[in-house]
Design an enzyme around this catalytic site. Structure first.
Site, PDB file in Angstrom:
ATOM      1  N   LYS A  46       0.810  -1.196   0.000  1.00  0.00           N
ATOM      2  CA  LYS A  46       0.000   0.000   0.000  1.00  0.00           C
ATOM      3  C   LYS A  46       0.850   1.256   0.000  1.00  0.00           C
ATOM      4  CE  LYS A  46      -3.243  -2.230   3.154  1.00  0.00           C
ATOM      5  NZ  LYS A  46      -3.693  -2.225   4.563  1.00  0.00           N
ATOM      6  N   ASP A 106      14.530  -0.784   0.659  1.00  0.00           N
ATOM      7  CA  ASP A 106      15.208  -1.082   1.928  1.00  0.00           C
ATOM      8  C   ASP A 106      16.166  -2.259   1.709  1.00  0.00           C
ATOM      9  OD1 ASP A 106      15.690  -0.938   4.697  1.00  0.00           O
ATOM     10  OD2 ASP A 106      13.973  -2.178   5.194  1.00  0.00           O
ATOM     11  N   LYS A 134      17.114   3.535   1.261  1.00  0.00           N
ATOM     12  CA  LYS A 134      17.847   3.285   2.511  1.00  0.00           C
ATOM     13  C   LYS A 134      18.981   2.308   2.185  1.00  0.00           C
ATOM     14  CE  LYS A 134      14.900   2.982   6.408  1.00  0.00           C
ATOM     15  NZ  LYS A 134      14.146   2.145   7.361  1.00  0.00           N
ATOM     16  N   PHE A 155      13.450   4.250  11.140  1.00  0.00           N
ATOM     17  CA  PHE A 155      12.132   3.856  10.649  1.00  0.00           C
ATOM     18  C   PHE A 155      11.281   5.104  10.464  1.00  0.00           C
ATOM     19  CE2 PHE A 155       7.936   2.021  10.531  1.00  0.00           C
ATOM     20  CZ  PHE A 155       8.159   0.901   9.742  1.00  0.00           C
ATOM     21  N   VAL A 156      10.824   5.308   9.241  1.00  0.00           N
ATOM     22  CA  VAL A 156      10.082   6.533   8.924  1.00  0.00           C
ATOM     23  C   VAL A 156       8.630   6.223   8.557  1.00  0.00           C
ATOM     24  CG1 VAL A 156      12.133   7.823   8.214  1.00  0.00           C
ATOM     25  CG2 VAL A 156      10.899   6.460   6.517  1.00  0.00           C
ATOM     26  N   ASP A 162       3.835   3.383   6.574  1.00  0.00           N
ATOM     27  CA  ASP A 162       3.113   3.096   7.816  1.00  0.00           C
ATOM     28  C   ASP A 162       3.998   2.509   8.906  1.00  0.00           C
ATOM     29  OD1 ASP A 162       3.421   0.536   6.389  1.00  0.00           O
ATOM     30  OD2 ASP A 162       2.207  -0.262   8.016  1.00  0.00           O
TER      31      ASP A 162
HETATM   32  P1  IMP Z   1      12.436  -4.317   1.164  1.00  0.00           P
HETATM   33  O1  IMP Z   1      11.809  -5.494   0.495  1.00  0.00           O
HETATM   34  O2  IMP Z   1      13.190  -4.698   2.402  1.00  0.00           O
HETATM   35  O3  IMP Z   1      13.234  -3.410   0.255  1.00  0.00           O
HETATM   36  O4  IMP Z   1      11.257  -3.518   1.824  1.00  0.00           O
HETATM   37  C1  IMP Z   1      10.483  -2.619   1.238  1.00  0.00           C
HETATM   38  C2  IMP Z   1       9.233  -2.415   2.072  1.00  0.00           C
HETATM   39  O5  IMP Z   1       9.486  -2.430   3.492  1.00  0.00           O
HETATM   40  C3  IMP Z   1       8.677  -1.064   1.766  1.00  0.00           C
HETATM   41  O6  IMP Z   1       7.807  -1.103   0.672  1.00  0.00           O
HETATM   42  C4  IMP Z   1       7.991  -0.700   3.064  1.00  0.00           C
HETATM   43  O7  IMP Z   1       6.666  -1.178   3.045  1.00  0.00           O
HETATM   44  C5  IMP Z   1       8.750  -1.414   4.154  1.00  0.00           C
HETATM   45  N1  IMP Z   1       9.682  -0.490   4.872  1.00  0.00           N
HETATM   46  C6  IMP Z   1      11.023  -0.526   4.864  1.00  0.00           C
HETATM   47  N2  IMP Z   1      11.559   0.457   5.609  1.00  0.00           N
HETATM   48  C7  IMP Z   1      10.511   1.166   6.099  1.00  0.00           C
HETATM   49  C8  IMP Z   1      10.398   2.352   6.941  1.00  0.00           C
HETATM   50  O8  IMP Z   1      11.379   2.984   7.397  1.00  0.00           O
HETATM   51  N3  IMP Z   1       9.140   2.765   7.216  1.00  0.00           N
HETATM   52  C9  IMP Z   1       8.022   2.135   6.743  1.00  0.00           C
HETATM   53  N4  IMP Z   1       8.082   1.048   5.952  1.00  0.00           N
HETATM   54  C10 IMP Z   1       9.307   0.559   5.641  1.00  0.00           C
HETATM   55 MG    MG Z   2       4.800  -1.164   4.366  1.00  0.00          MG
END
Ligand code: IMP
Ligand code: MG
Length: 184
Positions: A46, A106, A134, A155-156, A162
């Protein structure tokens, strides 16, 4: 006056004005790259819903919009790398120029999976636009073609992002007060 959700915010990391200016720059870059190519913007739900809405208006391209919902299985506090599709594509993407729109890059698990998935579905080309990057937490070799802001390992929330499904409707990006995490 503080709103009901703003009282939980420790500090504003990116203001509404900063975000708006940067989203316009991203929109201009997308226009230059995709003019005449009728790209398909694919929002990852979302978290991307606010960014997607602003970005497609900022670039004003002739385009299609799609959404997918993805989640990664959690093992403790880190993503296991296995991604599940909760809402899939509804249209054929064969031969299309895809622009993935993500809230934050992330670990890279989500987008590494999604890029592979879209290639198997016949995408011609895939570009990644993320509002936030990040890089300190990356475990997969994924890079964004366009990134709004590089953020530290905090964490933002806000502007679509969210914590436990809350704070997505904050107009800016902020850092939560530690006591909010500690309550959960
Ligand atoms: P990845 O698969 O680890 O790159 O994660 C991506 C997903 O993790 C994003 O689409 C977010 O939903 C969630 N996420 C990662 N870091 C944050 C944060 O600092 N705040 C909120 N959601 C996060
Ligand atoms: Mg999320």
């Amino acid at each position: 006056m503080k709103s009901e959700i703003e009282k939980d915010i420790l500090k504003v990391l990116l203001s509404e004005e900063e975000i708006k200016a940067r989203v316009q720059e991203l929109g201009d870059a997308l226009y230059d790259r995709f003019e005449g190519k009728k790209p398909l913007f694919l929002g990852v739900l979302k978290g991307s819903f606010v960014f997607m809405a602003d970005l497609v208006r900022a670039c004003a391209l002739d385009c299609d919009l799609e959404f997918m919902a993805l989640s990664s299985y959690q093992s403790g506090t880190s993503s296991s790398g296995r991604v599940q599709i909760n809402y899939d594509l509804r249209h054929d993407i064969t031969g299309r120029n895809i622009v993935i729109v993500e809230d934050i890059l992330d670990s890279g698990n989500t987008l590494a999976f999604l890029k592979d998935y879209l290639m198997t579905k016949g995408a011609k080309d895939i570009a990644i636009v993320t509002l936030l990057d990040k890089p300190s937490r990356r475990t997969k070799a994924v890079t964004a073609d366009l990134a709004g802001f590089t953020v530290p390992d905090e964490f933002v929330v806000g502007y679509g992002l969210d914590f436990a499904e809350r704070y997505r409707n904050l107009p800016y990006i902020g850092v939560l007060k530690p006591e909010v995490y500690e309550k959960v």
